[in-house]
Motif scaffolding. Structure first.
Motif, short mmCIF file in Angstrom:
data_model
loop_
_atom_site.label_atom_id
_atom_site.label_comp_id
_atom_site.label_asym_id
_atom_site.label_seq_id
_atom_site.Cartn_x
_atom_site.Cartn_y
_atom_site.Cartn_z
N ASN A 171 -38.45 40.57 19.34
CA ASN A 171 -39.27 40.42 18.14
C ASN A 171 -38.77 41.28 16.98
O ASN A 171 -38.95 40.95 15.83
N LYS B 228 -34.06 41.36 14.94
CA LYS B 228 -33.55 40.54 13.82
C LYS B 228 -33.66 41.25 12.48
O LYS B 228 -33.00 40.88 11.52
N LYS B 229 -34.49 42.28 12.42
CA LYS B 229 -34.69 42.98 11.14
C LYS B 229 -33.50 43.85 10.75
O LYS B 229 -33.34 44.22 9.60
N ARG C 154 -28.08 41.49 20.47
CA ARG C 154 -28.32 40.16 19.89
C ARG C 154 -27.53 39.10 20.66
O ARG C 154 -28.05 38.04 20.98
N TYR D 297 -29.48 36.13 22.60
CA TYR D 297 -29.36 34.77 22.10
C TYR D 297 -28.51 33.88 23.00
O TYR D 297 -28.64 32.67 22.97
#
Ligand code: SF4
Ligand code: SF4
Length: 110
Positions: free
Chosen positions: A74, A77-78, A103, A107
């Motif tokens: 959550n 990604k920032k 990541r 992913y």
């Protein structure tokens, strides 16, 4: 006023046995410097993304160790991958690569 007064707190117990620590073991292999982290919080204090959002790399490092992937997915990604945290870390942890590899792991394992 409905929330005023004493009340039972939410359970904050962490069940390590049910957590999935595969991400941590993966990172230990591809970026061994993760083991040097002492949880000092310098990365969070200097983080560019943290100045504009609630993003907290120090917490991410903790979640990785605990195997709490939901929180990580959550938040991760920032990060803007600017690398400032890597320069500031007193232990020389390559935090930028840790985020990059995290990541990749998250992913490609969906
Ligand atoms: S600055 Fe480095 S040692 Fe400190 S919490 Fe961040 S990654 Fe860990
Ligand atoms: S690379 Fe990501 S976590 Fe590190 S300072 Fe930049 S935005 Fe923050």
């Amino acid at each position: 006023m409905a929330d005023f007064g004493y009340k039972i707190q939410e359970d904050r117990q962490i069940n390590y046995d049910s957590n999935d620590r595969t991400l941590f073991y993966f990172l230990k292999r591809v970026e061994p410097s993760i083991s040097l982290c002492i949880g000092c919080g310098t990365c969070s204090a200097t983080c560019t993304a943290g100045q504009f959002t609630q993003f907290d790399l120090h917490k991410i490092m903790l979640y990785v160790r605990r195997g709490e992937k939901v929180h990580i997915a959550n938040e991760i990604k920032k990060c803007m991958l600017c690398g400032k945290c890597s320069l500031a870390c007193p232990k020389g942890v390559n935090t930028r690569n840790i985020i990059f590899q995290t990541r990749k792991f998250l992913y490609s394992n969906k």
